[in-house]
Design a protein around this motif. Structure first.
Motif, PDB file in Angstrom:
ATOM      1  N   GLU A 279       4.500  -1.275   1.269  1.00  0.00           N
ATOM      2  CA  GLU A 279       3.577  -1.075   0.138  1.00  0.00           C
ATOM      3  C   GLU A 279       2.575  -2.221   0.025  1.00  0.00           C
ATOM      4  N   LYS A 280       3.041  -3.452   0.226  1.00  0.00           N
ATOM      5  CA  LYS A 280       2.164  -4.619   0.147  1.00  0.00           C
ATOM      6  C   LYS A 280       1.094  -4.581   1.228  1.00  0.00           C
ATOM      7  N   THR A 281       1.466  -4.124   2.419  1.00  0.00           N
ATOM      8  CA  THR A 281       0.520  -4.082   3.533  1.00  0.00           C
ATOM      9  C   THR A 281      -0.585  -3.071   3.295  1.00  0.00           C
ATOM     10  N   VAL A 282      -0.208  -1.846   2.919  1.00  0.00           N
ATOM     11  CA  VAL A 282      -1.234  -0.812   2.728  1.00  0.00           C
ATOM     12  C   VAL A 282      -2.081  -1.105   1.499  1.00  0.00           C
ATOM     13  N   LYS A 283      -1.494  -1.784   0.540  1.00  0.00           N
ATOM     14  CA  LYS A 283      -2.264  -2.120  -0.662  1.00  0.00           C
ATOM     15  C   LYS A 283      -3.368  -3.122  -0.341  1.00  0.00           C
ATOM     16  N   GLY A 284      -3.127  -3.986   0.629  1.00  0.00           N
ATOM     17  CA  GLY A 284      -4.127  -4.979   0.996  1.00  0.00           C
ATOM     18  C   GLY A 284      -5.198  -4.475   1.935  1.00  0.00           C
ATOM     19  N   LEU A 285      -5.085  -3.222   2.420  1.00  0.00           N
ATOM     20  CA  LEU A 285      -6.082  -2.657   3.327  1.00  0.00           C
ATOM     21  C   LEU A 285      -7.270  -2.143   2.528  1.00  0.00           C
ATOM     22  N   GLN A 286      -8.467  -2.567   2.903  1.00  0.00           N
ATOM     23  CA  GLN A 286      -9.668  -2.125   2.195  1.00  0.00           C
ATOM     24  C   GLN A 286      -9.918  -0.643   2.453  1.00  0.00           C
ATOM     25  N   ALA A 287     -10.412   0.046   1.417  1.00  0.00           N
ATOM     26  CA  ALA A 287     -10.623   1.489   1.529  1.00  0.00           C
ATOM     27  C   ALA A 287     -11.735   1.824   2.504  1.00  0.00           C
ATOM     28  N   GLY A 288     -12.707   0.941   2.627  1.00  0.00           N
ATOM     29  CA  GLY A 288     -13.838   1.241   3.493  1.00  0.00           C
ATOM     30  C   GLY A 288     -14.889   2.069   2.781  1.00  0.00           C
TER      31      GLY A 288
ATOM     32  N   GLN B 176      -6.533   3.624  -1.705  1.00  0.00           N
ATOM     33  CA  GLN B 176      -7.049   3.052  -0.466  1.00  0.00           C
ATOM     34  C   GLN B 176      -7.327   4.102   0.609  1.00  0.00           C
ATOM     35  N   CYS B 177      -6.507   5.140   0.661  1.00  0.00           N
ATOM     36  CA  CYS B 177      -6.640   6.106   1.751  1.00  0.00           C
ATOM     37  C   CYS B 177      -7.531   7.293   1.394  1.00  0.00           C
ATOM     38  N   MET B 178      -7.424   7.808   0.184  1.00  0.00           N
ATOM     39  CA  MET B 178      -8.195   9.004  -0.168  1.00  0.00           C
ATOM     40  C   MET B 178      -9.706   8.810  -0.034  1.00  0.00           C
ATOM     41  N   PRO B 179     -10.293   7.658  -0.453  1.00  0.00           N
ATOM     42  CA  PRO B 179     -11.740   7.470  -0.187  1.00  0.00           C
ATOM     43  C   PRO B 179     -12.064   7.526   1.300  1.00  0.00           C
TER      44      PRO B 179
END
Length: 1406
Positions: A1201-1210, A1266-1269
């Motif tokens: 959860e911490k890893t994906v939360k830190g990924l920018q949506a782009g 993060q992923c839906m956008p």
């Protein structure tokens, strides 16, 4: 109609405006007017002229005068203008008459005096009653300019006349003709041809000299009409680029004009570019214009640029430096540099006044300035101006106070605002900050209420610098605020405020003496202070009272004597403690050795006989008042010993103390060995633990057992001394503290030589047989307690003996010290055996600076008592550290042991005949004590307010001596011990390497489970713990301690590559990292492995390029997780859960790919565990067992959860390659999530399900944000990949829904509390997926159906009402895929709706 045309919408000038317009005239005419009155009979003639000009004026009401007389106006000004206008219009020769009138005016003003009279105000001839409403008369020219038909011609005449006066000096009467002419054009009711007027005046500005240009430019807003503002603004902006001398007046005018935002922005950018090169005098007006031109849309951008380019430090410091240099060169002579300094400071004050006004009334400016500072991340980019602005905004805008405090706290925590920056701020801007002193003190008070130590330190620095830089009034306010903190009762606030007062007493004693009366008031609030705080307070007061003999200080001395005598005479130990500490502290100040400070004046360093008598009588008073109480006596000895150890006393006092103490100790505790005590003792008395053979009548012994028997056994355990006045008995409690006082006194007198008392090192003690034999069970409780106390006091005696003689250099002394260490370890083991059968035993006191309420024993069971005493008895001290044990109970004697492992190593090399060596048990004893002390001193504890009805300060009980040293001193001492500790570390490393080689890498080999193995393993762990405690000390981040860090790292680096001096910090860090990394092969236990990893991480944090070694930490952590560790005897696993969780977290945080690491553990290790027998572990990950699975699962879910939360949506603007990489990353993350979620079908214990509910929701939320956008703008190009990702995620969320149903069926409140939030998140996911499909014109791919409640195994849950079947949705693939699966699946695309509250019907389906 003509009269109507003359009326303008422009506001009429007030009388004040009118007075300002002719300021030059009114001032200059005072003297000529006085002359005129004298010459009025000669030069008061009426102009006699037959011209049309004169006649028409006379007809309309104005009489022209000659000489210096004023023209006379007989009617009201408006009536005059109306008469003249009508006369001209009705004249038969109109409009030719206007030309004749103007021609007459030109002829008349050819004479300079006449022209001057026309420019000056007229004299009104009406009576007083008629003229009450008019206090000012316009000039003739001004009146004529108010007539529209004359205005253009008169303006032309004025501009034709102006060049005649531009380059002439001021008239003899002080009037400036150009200024008078321009004043006529100000505040006209109506301008007939404003464009022509603008052109003329701009042409005039271009040719005028600079001093007139300034006046002409500043007059523009009063001359021009609103319609000309834009044109004038453009011309002035062009002029600004050509003539920098006119910057200030031009910007002043532009601020007053109504201009387009684009033009203001252009001018602002132009000015901003020149900001670094402008004169300091011009800066206030320039900043005012910049702030005036700010709009909400560009406020942050402008303020950020202004903050970067406005560097007042470079403007002010040179003038300060120049002034200081000139004072040195020209002492007693006046210099212009002083004026320059004052001028510069005045400009800065004016500048900050401008800024204050802007931030007070313009919210967007204050918010933008705060945001600009907040957005600055680099430590080096922060300026003095940043702190000054935060202080100013804090003082001017009450609504932003909370925001300012938040920004300050964040900056302090991140290290951006450090002491040097704060000091520079006060040094440069102290005049500005002085005006906002109350706000600064309010801010400091708020910061002192924080829980963060760095923020508290910053608040204390605010108080300190405010006192040092501000005036007397502010100093008094600072002292008042500090006294308030001290009297508040909050322990952290009291400590901080006292530390500030201590610094101020040293840095500025003269100013502190003026405020001593406020500090003295704290004496009324001593009840709530700790002993250490009382020491600080009396040190401050004593310094103020006795450092210099002032009459003003005598009242403080009297009050202190009164308080001390009152406290000493109290029967309550709480108050007696205060009196003892205060008296000894005050005696130390009076008796301080001043020979160094008075070296230039020989003879003044010695104490006077009066002072010496004062000290001795005070100490004798303390001794007499405390001798009836053993606890008070021991406290007095401890305080006196700390005084001798910490401060250098005058020789007379030291000599008196040494003689008195030596005699008293010998009389109280030392007896001849040949005189065996006789009495009715319950046990036979024997002289034990002697290190030398004595003749029958030679030698001495410590009379311990008889003293203890007479004090405790006979008196039913009472600890108070006998109240019989005819018998003086000494309590054995005082043995150790009295000996400490004795040896420190001898040490100070003889520069470390203890030959006078070396007999106490090897002398025996009168004891009895302490080995518990068969008679142990038959003893009474009273006898068992007596034996325990006897062992306890013997232990404390040996500890003090080791403390005293550990630094002696003679080989035989070293051998005896090591023997005493061995005795300590043996006695501890004996004490443990006795405690096992004496559950209610309470040891005698060993720490005496405590209130009686804190002495109450916390435990009464045998096991807990055993643990407590074990903790109390560890002891060791670095060079000159004063300390006590780390026990939470005050029941064990201090250990100030100054020995270390190094002497034994050296002595073994020097003297091969020595038999006694430092054995592993003694080494472990010393290392455990050192580790406890480092944890207490160098590991920061979170400052907490005292909880309600809770005891306070338990963490520090037993460390009072140690806390009289600073953390820096402790760190220095440990750095000196690094080399011998590295020797031991390498020796233990070699021991385990050899042991592993003998066992051929078999974990449970023959030598693994022995006592020696356990002790060596514990030593290994303690050594790594000590190294970690040292290098994790936050004091290394302070610039003044960087050299100490270098020294510590050099020791480690030289073990790897000896003899390489002057290496860079990065090189030292790298070599130290590699040196410590080499120990990983011999790590004997999981606890040691974790300490080694943490130690390497601490070394890595100090590097500026940590990425190079980051992978090595991950690799090392992976190796430790892959290792098979020896199992404990009593428990299934020797790995504590918290330590396994910490190491696994470190591995996942430092590995290159978190997702691959999680997939490896969950996809490889867990299946191996499932297929293995019940008690077995994973073959790939031996640390992964059924018992530890929940730890692995928790860490993996949290890190995922911490890893994906830190990924920018782009964004859609990113390249196609970035979109593909992020999509691939999310595919891996969802796959890992799917693997982990499905494990709950096998491992369905409550902790696992709780982790799944908690982090499952957080993962879905991260997917939404993060992923839906990313899917929104990737769907068209990667349709199949996106739908595959959603289909996989759908199965996972469906399982989460089943988990919600499982939680409700089992009615587990710990699980069900997560259900509502999880279901809400799943509902949001349905809506978000539907929105994404609609955005990409693919609505047909979304289908909504009912999802039944099922348990973890997929079985349908039959609810009480079948109609309550839940409707949870799930977005899925394309319509074709949906049509294939919908008939067989209960739930489709997104199962996020609340199935128990809301029925989702097919009406919503597509």
């Amino acid at each position: 109609m003509a009269l109507v045309k003359m009326v303008s919408k422009r506001r009429l000038p007030t009388s004040e405006d009118k007075e300002n317009l002719t300021e030059d005239a009114s001032k200059a005419r005072k003297q000529p007017l006085s002359k005129k009155t004298k010459k009025s009979h000669v030069h008061n003639e009426v102009e006699e002229n037959n011209s049309v000009f004169v006649k028409l004026l006379k007809t309309s009401g104005i009489t022209l005068k000659t000489g210096e007389s004023q023209n006379q106006l007989a009617v009201d000004q408006i009536i005059f203008q109306r008469k003249l206008f009508q006369t001209l219009r009705k004249h038969p020769s109109y409009p030719k008459i206007i030309e004749e009138f103007v021609s007459g005016l030109e002829s008349y003003i050819e004479d300079q005096n006449s022209f001057r009279n026309c420019l000056l105000s007229c004299e009104h001839l009406q009576d007083e009653e008629a003229s009450m409403g008019t206090s000012y008369c316009k000039s003739l020219i001004k009146l004529l300019l108010g007539i529209d038909i004359l205005q253009p011609a008169i303006i032309k005449i004025l501009f034709e006349k102006l060049p005649e006066f531009i380059f002439k000096n001021v008239n003899s009467d002080g009037l400036s003709m150009p200024r008078l002419i321009i004043n006529q054009l100000k505040w006209l009711d109506r301008v007939v041809d404003s464009k022509d007027l603008t052109t003329k005046i701009m042409q005039l500005i271009s040719i005028a000299p600079v001093y007139l240009q300034h006046d002409f430019v500043t007059s523009l807003p009063e001359i021009l009409g609103d319609s000309q503002h834009a044109d004038v603004g453009k011309e002035l902006s062009d002029l600004l680029t050509e003539n920098t001398l006119l910057t200030v007046p031009i910007l002043d005018v532009l601020s007053s004009l109504q201009l387009e935002p684009k033009l203001l922005t252009k001018v602002r950018q132009l000015v901003m570019g020149k900001l670094s090169s402008v004169m300091l005098d011009d800066l206030p007006m320039i900043i005012k214009f910049i702030l005036h031109s700010i709009r909400a849309t560009d406020a942050l951008e402008v303020i950020s640029e202004l903050r970067e380019k406005l560097d007042l430090q470079h403007c002010i410091l040179p003038s300060l430096l120049q002034a200081s240099q000139s004072k040195v060169k020209n002492k007693g002579q006046k210099s212009s540099s002083g004026n320059q300094e004052n001028s510069g400071q005045d400009c800065v004050i004016l500048l900050f006044d401008v800024i204050k006004s802007a931030v007070r009334y313009e919210k967007i400016i204050s918010e933008a300035w705060i945001k600009a500072i907040e957005n600055t991340t680099s430590v080096l980019e922060h300026k003095v101006l940043d702190l000054a602005m935060l202080f100013i905004i804090y003082s001017t805008n009450t609504q932003t106070k909370k925001c300012i405090e938040r920004v300050l706290r964040n900056k302090i925590r991140s290290g951006c605002f450090q002491e040097q920056l704060l000091q520079s701020t006060f040094y440069i801007h102290y005049l500005v900050l002085k005006d906002i002193c109350p706000s600064i003190l309010s801010l400091a008070q708020s910061l002192l209420h924080s829980l963060d130590q760095s923020i508290i330190l910053f608040g204390s620095l605010l108080y300190k610098y405010a006192f040092n830089f501000f005036d007397t009034y502010c100093q008094q306010e600072v002292i008042g605020a500090l006294v308030t903190h001290i009297c508040s009762g909050n322990e952290a606030e009291v400590d901080t405020a006292l530390d500030v007062l201590l610094d101020l007493v040293v840095l500025n004693p003269s100013a502190m003496r003026l405020n001593a009366v406020f500090v003295k008031g704290i004496l009324d609030y001593l009840d709530n202070m700790s002993p250490q705080q009382i020491r600080k307070l009396f040190y401050i007061l004593s310094t103020l009272a006795f450092s210099k003999q002032h009459e003003a200080s005598s009242h403080i001395q009297d009050d202190m004597h009164l308080v001390i005598r009152k406290q000493l005479s109290s029967t309550m130990f709480k108050y007696k403690l205060t009196g003892i500490i205060g008296a000894v502290t005050m005696a130390g100040i009076i008796a301080a050795d001043r020979s160094r400070s008075s070296s230039l004046t020989p003879g003044r360093g010695d104490l006077s006989s009066e002072q010496c008598t004062q000290v001795t009588s005070l100490l004798q008073l303390v001794h007499s008042c405390s001798e009836q109480s053993p606890q008070a006596s021991a406290l007095y000895y401890d305080e006196f010993a700390n005084l001798i150890q910490g401060r250098k006393l005058a020789p007379q006092v030291l000599e008196w103390a040494g003689q008195t103490i030596f005699n008293d100790f010998q009389d109280a505790f030392v007896v001849d060995i040949c005189v065996v005590p006789e009495g009715d003792y319950p046990f036979p008395v024997k002289a034990l633990y002697g290190l030398e053979d004595y003749d029958s009548c030679d030698g001495i012994a410590i009379n311990l057992l008889p003293l203890l028997f007479s004090r405790d056994f006979v008196k039913d355990g009472g600890r108070l001394t006998s109240q019989e006045s005819d018998q003086k008995l000494v309590s054995p409690l005082c043995l150790a503290p009295y000996f400490r006082l004795l040896r420190l006194c001898v040490d100070r007198q003889h520069n470390g030589n203890l030959e006078e008392i070396d007999g106490l090192l090897d002398c025996p003690i009168f004891l009895t047989d302490l080995e518990p034999g068969e008679r142990l069970e038959s003893m009474s409780v009273k006898e068992r307690s007596f034996i325990c106390s006897l062992i306890f006091l013997t232990l404390n005696w040996f500890r003090e003996v080791v403390n005293a003689f550990c630094r002696q250099t003679l080989p035989e002394m070293k051998v005896k010290v090591l023997t005493r260490l061995k005795h300590i370890v043996e006695l501890q083991q004996l004490l443990e055996k006795h405690l096992a059968v004496t559950p209610d035993y309470v040891p005698p006191l060993a720490n005496f600076d405590l209130e009686t309420s804190e002495v109450t024993p916390h435990t009464s069971t045998a096991v807990s008592a055993k643990i407590r005493i074990q903790g109390n008895l560890g002891g060791r001290k670095r060079k000159a550290d004063g300390n006590k044990t780390s026990s939470p109970d005050p029941l064990s004697k201090e250990d100030n042991s100054e020995c270390d492992p190094a002497p034994s190593d050296r002595s073994q090399l020097e003297k091969a005949t020595e038999v006694v060596q430092l054995q592993p048990p003694e080494l472990l004893f010393l290392l455990e004590d050192l580790a406890q002390k480092l944890e207490n001193m160098l590991t920061p504890s979170v400052t907490r307010r005292v909880p309600f009805l809770k005891s306070k300060g338990n963490r520090n009980i037993g460390f009072s001596h140690l806390h009289q040293r600073s953390a820096l001193e402790i760190a220095h001492s440990v750095v000196q011990l690094l080399s011998p500790m590295c020797n031991h570390l390498e020796n233990i490393h070699n021991y385990f390497q050899c042991l592993t080689a003998k066992n051929h890498d078999v974990v449970d080999g023959p030598g693994i489970k022995g006592q020696e193995y356990d002790i060596m393993s514990s030593c290994y762990q303690r050594l790594l713990q000590i190294l970690h405690g040292l290098f994790a000390w936050n004091g290394f981040f302070q610039p003044e301690n960087i050299n100490l860090l270098y020294s510590a790292l050099e020791v480690l680096a030289n073990r790897l590559k000896p003899g390489e001096p002057d290496q860079a910090l990065e090189e030292l860090l790298s070599q130290s990292f590699h040196y410590l990394q080499n120990f990983h092969l011999s790590i004997p236990s999981f606890q040691c492995a974790l300490y080694l990893i943490r130690l390497l991480m601490v070394i890595l944090e100090k590097s500026t390029a940590p990425t190079q070694n980051k992978g090595k930490i991950a690799s090392l952590a992976r190796q430790f997780l892959f290792r098979v560790w020896p199992s404990g005897e009593k428990e299934k696993s020797s790995i504590p859960n918290d330590q396994l969780q910490a190491l696994l977290s470190i591995y996942l945080e430092h590995t290159d790919s978190v997702l691959k690491a999680i997939e490896e553990i969950a996809g490889v290790g867990v299946p191996e565990l499932i297929s293995s027998p019940k008690e077995a572990s994973s073959s790939t990950f031996p640390t992964l067992t059924r018992h530890t699975f929940v730890i692995f699962f928790h860490v993996m879910m949290a890190e995922l959860e911490k890893t994906v939360k830190g990924l920018q949506a782009g964004t859609a603007a990113d390249s196609e390659q970035i979109h593909e990489e992020k999509l691939l990353y999310w595919n891996m993350a969802v796959r890992d999530f799917s693997i982990l979620i499905n494990l709950i079908k096998v491992f369905d214990s409550r902790p696992v399900l709780h982790v799944c509910l908690k982090y499952g929701r957080l993962f879905v939320e991260a997917f939404l944000k993060q992923c839906m956008p990313l899917l929104d703008f990737s769907f068209r190009k990667h349709r199949e990949d996106v739908l595959s990702l959603l289909e996989t995620f759908q199965l996972n969320t469906r399982l989460l829904h089943h988990l919600c149903g499982h939680s409700k069926i089992h009615q587990d409140t710990k699980l069900t509390k997560h259900v509502p939030l999880l279901k809400k998140t799943l509902e949001l996911l349905v809506c978000r997926v539907k929105a994404m499909l609609i955005l990409n014109n693919c609505r047909e791919a979304f289908w909504l159906g009912n999802l039944k409640n099922r348990d973890l195994q997929g079985e349908e849950i039959i609810s009480q009402n079948s109609q309550e079947s839940t409707a949870d949705e799930r977005e899925d693939d394309t319509s074709s895929q949906v049509s294939k699966s919908k008939g067989t699946e209960d739930g489709e695309e997104d199962e996020a709706s609340d199935g128990e509250k809301e029925q989702e019907s097919d009406d919503d389906s597509d």
